[in-house]
Design a protein around this motif. Structure first.
Motif, PDB file in Angstrom:
ATOM      1  N   ALA A 163       0.811  -1.223   0.000  1.00  0.00           N
ATOM      2  CA  ALA A 163       0.000   0.000   0.000  1.00  0.00           C
ATOM      3  C   ALA A 163       0.842   1.271   0.000  1.00  0.00           C
ATOM      4  N   GLU A 164       1.926   1.292   0.787  1.00  0.00           N
ATOM      5  CA  GLU A 164       2.670   2.534   0.988  1.00  0.00           C
ATOM      6  C   GLU A 164       3.802   2.737  -0.013  1.00  0.00           C
ATOM      7  N   ASP A 165       4.482   1.661  -0.376  1.00  0.00           N
ATOM      8  CA  ASP A 165       5.637   1.812  -1.259  1.00  0.00           C
ATOM      9  C   ASP A 165       5.370   1.383  -2.693  1.00  0.00           C
ATOM     10  N   VAL A 166       4.629   0.293  -2.880  1.00  0.00           N
ATOM     11  CA  VAL A 166       4.505  -0.257  -4.235  1.00  0.00           C
ATOM     12  C   VAL A 166       3.393   0.404  -5.044  1.00  0.00           C
ATOM     13  N   VAL A 167       2.179   0.452  -4.511  1.00  0.00           N
ATOM     14  CA  VAL A 167       1.042   0.947  -5.296  1.00  0.00           C
ATOM     15  C   VAL A 167       1.287   2.356  -5.856  1.00  0.00           C
ATOM     16  N   PRO A 168       1.917   3.268  -5.106  1.00  0.00           N
ATOM     17  CA  PRO A 168       2.161   4.592  -5.691  1.00  0.00           C
ATOM     18  C   PRO A 168       3.060   4.579  -6.918  1.00  0.00           C
ATOM     19  N   THR A 169       3.781   3.483  -7.160  1.00  0.00           N
ATOM     20  CA  THR A 169       4.688   3.411  -8.319  1.00  0.00           C
ATOM     21  C   THR A 169       4.045   2.741  -9.525  1.00  0.00           C
ATOM     22  N   LEU A 170       2.809   2.259  -9.397  1.00  0.00           N
ATOM     23  CA  LEU A 170       2.206   1.423 -10.430  1.00  0.00           C
ATOM     24  C   LEU A 170       1.111   2.150 -11.201  1.00  0.00           C
ATOM     25  N   LYS A 171       0.940   1.707 -12.443  1.00  0.00           N
ATOM     26  CA  LYS A 171      -0.228   2.042 -13.247  1.00  0.00           C
ATOM     27  C   LYS A 171      -1.048   0.767 -13.360  1.00  0.00           C
ATOM     28  N   ALA A 172      -2.267   0.793 -12.848  1.00  0.00           N
ATOM     29  CA  ALA A 172      -3.072  -0.429 -12.823  1.00  0.00           C
ATOM     30  C   ALA A 172      -3.475  -0.826 -14.236  1.00  0.00           C
ATOM     31  N   PRO A 173      -3.267  -2.103 -14.617  1.00  0.00           N
ATOM     32  CA  PRO A 173      -3.763  -2.554 -15.924  1.00  0.00           C
ATOM     33  C   PRO A 173      -5.278  -2.598 -15.932  1.00  0.00           C
ATOM     34  N   ASP A 174      -5.841  -2.477 -17.121  1.00  0.00           N
ATOM     35  CA  ASP A 174      -7.300  -2.533 -17.240  1.00  0.00           C
ATOM     36  C   ASP A 174      -7.828  -3.838 -16.659  1.00  0.00           C
ATOM     37  N   GLY A 175      -8.823  -3.708 -15.792  1.00  0.00           N
ATOM     38  CA  GLY A 175      -9.438  -4.897 -15.225  1.00  0.00           C
ATOM     39  C   GLY A 175      -8.812  -5.379 -13.942  1.00  0.00           C
ATOM     40  N   LEU A 176      -7.789  -4.668 -13.416  1.00  0.00           N
ATOM     41  CA  LEU A 176      -7.134  -5.104 -12.183  1.00  0.00           C
ATOM     42  C   LEU A 176      -7.209  -4.001 -11.136  1.00  0.00           C
ATOM     43  N   ASP A 177      -7.905  -4.274 -10.029  1.00  0.00           N
ATOM     44  CA  ASP A 177      -7.951  -3.367  -8.889  1.00  0.00           C
ATOM     45  C   ASP A 177      -6.775  -3.706  -7.980  1.00  0.00           C
ATOM     46  N   LEU A 178      -5.844  -2.766  -7.819  1.00  0.00           N
ATOM     47  CA  LEU A 178      -4.603  -3.058  -7.095  1.00  0.00           C
ATOM     48  C   LEU A 178      -4.845  -3.375  -5.625  1.00  0.00           C
ATOM     49  N   THR A 179      -5.827  -2.712  -5.010  1.00  0.00           N
ATOM     50  CA  THR A 179      -6.118  -3.003  -3.602  1.00  0.00           C
ATOM     51  C   THR A 179      -6.637  -4.427  -3.448  1.00  0.00           C
ATOM     52  N   GLU A 180      -7.565  -4.804  -4.309  1.00  0.00           N
ATOM     53  CA  GLU A 180      -8.093  -6.172  -4.263  1.00  0.00           C
ATOM     54  C   GLU A 180      -6.999  -7.187  -4.594  1.00  0.00           C
ATOM     55  N   TYR A 181      -6.143  -6.834  -5.549  1.00  0.00           N
ATOM     56  CA  TYR A 181      -5.051  -7.732  -5.923  1.00  0.00           C
ATOM     57  C   TYR A 181      -4.117  -7.960  -4.736  1.00  0.00           C
ATOM     58  N   GLY A 182      -3.782  -6.893  -4.021  1.00  0.00           N
ATOM     59  CA  GLY A 182      -2.921  -7.036  -2.852  1.00  0.00           C
ATOM     60  C   GLY A 182      -3.536  -7.934  -1.797  1.00  0.00           C
ATOM     61  N   ALA A 183      -4.838  -7.795  -1.561  1.00  0.00           N
ATOM     62  CA  ALA A 183      -5.512  -8.660  -0.587  1.00  0.00           C
ATOM     63  C   ALA A 183      -5.492 -10.111  -1.040  1.00  0.00           C
ATOM     64  N   SER A 184      -5.682 -10.330  -2.341  1.00  0.00           N
ATOM     65  CA  SER A 184      -5.678 -11.711  -2.852  1.00  0.00           C
ATOM     66  C   SER A 184      -4.298 -12.339  -2.739  1.00  0.00           C
ATOM     67  N   VAL A 185      -3.257 -11.526  -2.889  1.00  0.00           N
ATOM     68  CA  VAL A 185      -1.886 -12.038  -2.738  1.00  0.00           C
ATOM     69  C   VAL A 185      -1.687 -12.642  -1.351  1.00  0.00           C
ATOM     70  N   LEU A 186      -2.091 -11.917  -0.314  1.00  0.00           N
ATOM     71  CA  LEU A 186      -1.897 -12.413   1.046  1.00  0.00           C
ATOM     72  C   LEU A 186      -2.800 -13.608   1.334  1.00  0.00           C
ATOM     73  N   GLU A 187      -3.988 -13.629   0.761  1.00  0.00           N
ATOM     74  CA  GLU A 187      -4.852 -14.799   0.921  1.00  0.00           C
ATOM     75  C   GLU A 187      -4.200 -16.035   0.328  1.00  0.00           C
ATOM     76  N   ARG A 188      -3.592 -15.882  -0.823  1.00  0.00           N
ATOM     77  CA  ARG A 188      -2.925 -17.028  -1.460  1.00  0.00           C
ATOM     78  C   ARG A 188      -1.711 -17.474  -0.657  1.00  0.00           C
TER      79      ARG A 188
END
Length: 465
Positions: free
Chosen positions: A319-344
């Motif tokens: 949230a603090e270091d990575v997301v500010p450096t990214l451009k989200a691809p179409d169809g990908l919510d970065l916040t939801e993606y980050g939550a799914s990463v930790l779930e996996r």
């Protein structure tokens, strides 16, 4: 218990393996390929009824995989472990296995085969034998290939195969490298220039970028026993994977290809946003949890994620270091993606070992973490959490007696006789194959590293405030 084979099929593959002809060569026949590209390729064959895309898999190091697959007619199973009961599927898309050290010319011959139009690679970052942004022409194995021996490096194999072809190839890197397709093209260009001869077919050969994602932990004896129970036969080549699978491929091909999009892949004009999100969010977080988890004595990533402090740090990193450096691809919510990463990562059935993820840190850090550091510094921000991840790698190298890393000797030599935190930081920042001058010269980055290394070596809290 009898062995899995074409004559002993309790669960048949989705496509008849005997109907498949060879159209793909895959370099790096490890567990990841068998749980990922080979699965998507088989699904594509089923959906399209196109039988031209059987795979020749090439093991780059030993005959172990060949010895597992040969008695099984190339068949193996994928054991999926999710939150529910495990499931197993037999895959038959690999129709031939070659072992490069034993018969390197056979590998080149197969790449040169006119029936082959696609080569894919999963050889890990170190398999490319790169130095900075180009090929390491000082690498002894690259030098040996350039002198005319049957090639044993992947770049040498690709170059020699192309030199024998009349038709161009599509070569798809599936490794965690920034812009992996263009990067591989640059390495092959460097090789041909050093050789002094570029084949005509090279210009038309395509190197699409791709991004892959699936967690594939090392297979254990318990996994083999579980697969045998589910199948009713013994599979010595079983691979374990999570249910999630993703493959994003740049739509840039020289000729015919499998209908991978019908097997679940995404074809796109721009892979870069997907790649950056995965490398900086998933892969960087994976590595940070591996180093911090190993330092706390956790055996698996799932155990590390269950540590409240470490899971909070993982969320902060994204949230603090990575997301500010990214451009989200179409169809990908970065916040939801980050939550799914930790779930996996928290999936306790996978047992992905921290030491396995921690391997090869000297080649993983530049592509997983250091780009984020640069972007945050350029924005005038303090990259506190990603600096903690880098510091955790430094302390892991310091405290681990035998580091599984292609540069382990150089790293250990740099740290010889050193234990004071600032000296540790300066010694490893001085390894120019990992850290570029802009990072070595950054006072902000160095001070953050010293602060974090001091805390980690003292065994105090890893909080970053």
């Amino acid at each position: 218990m009898s062995r899995l084979s074409l004559t002993n099929l309790p669960v048949a593959p989705a496509v008849d393996p005997r109907a498949l002809s060879i159209g793909i060569v895959h370099l790096g026949l490890g567990a990841f390929h068998r749980a990922h590209q080979a699965v998507v390729t088989e699904r594509a064959a089923v959906a399209s009824a196109d039988t031209r895309w059987g795979i020749t898999g090439v093991s780059q190091r030993s005959g172990k995989v060949r010895d597992q697959l040969a008695p099984q007619d190339g068949l193996y199973s994928v054991l999926e472990r999710g939150l529910g009961d495990p499931s197993v599927q037999v895959i038959g898309s690999i129709r031939e296995v070659l072992t490069a050290p034993e018969d390197p010319d056979a590998v080149v011959t197969r790449i040169a085969d006119p029936a082959v139009s696609v080569v894919t690679l999963t050889v890990t970052e170190k398999g490319y034998r790169a130095a900075g942004h180009g090929l390491d022409l000082g690498d002894p194995e690259i030098q040996a290939d350039l002198t005319g021996r049957p090639p044993r490096t992947v770049v040498g194999q690709l170059a020699a195969g192309m030199a024998r072809r009349d038709e161009p190839l599509t070569i798809v890197s599936c490794d965690n490298l920034v812009a992996n397709g263009p990067f591989l093209r640059k390495l092959v260009t460097d090789y041909f220039e050093a050789l002094g001869k570029v084949p005509e077919v090279f210009e038309a050969t395509r190197f699409p970028a791709s991004m892959v994602d699936r967690i594939v932990p090392a297979t254990t004896d318990a996994d083999r026993d579980e697969a045998a129970r589910l199948l009713g036969v013994r599979d010595e080549a079983v691979v374990v994977a999570e249910p999630f699978l993703q493959w994003v491929i740049e739509d840039d091909f020289a000729g015919d290809r499998p209908a991978w999009e019908r097997g679940g892949a995404v074809l796109t004009g721009d892979v870069a946003p997907w790649e950056q999100a995965k490398l900086r969010m998933l892969n960087a977080t994976h590595s940070m949890l591996a180093y911090l988890g190993a330092l706390r004595g956790y055996e698996t990533i799932a155990e590390a994620v269950r540590d409240d402090e470490l899971s909070a740090l993982a969320r902060q990193l994204m949230a603090e270091d990575v997301v500010p450096t990214l451009k989200a691809p179409d169809g990908l919510d970065l916040t939801e993606y980050g939550a799914s990463v930790l779930e996996r990562f928290a999936n306790p059935a996978l047992k992905h070992r921290t030491t396995q993820v921690a391997m090869d840190g000297s080649v993983k850090l530049p592509v997983r973490m250091l780009g984020t550091v640069r972007d945050r510094l350029a924005a005038g921000a303090e990259p506190r959490v990603v600096s903690l991840a880098v510091a955790a790698w430094m302390v892991y190298v310091l405290k681990t007696p035998i580091v599984d890393d292609p540069q382990s000797d150089r790293l250990k030599a740099a740290l010889a006789g050193i234990s004071e935190p600032a000296a540790v930081v300066d010694a490893l920042l001085g390894v120019d194959s990992v850290f570029t001058p802009d990072l070595r010269d950054s006072t902000v980055f160095r001070e953050l590293l010293v602060e974090h290394v001091s805390s980690l070596t003292a065994g105090s809290s890893t909080s970053v405030g």
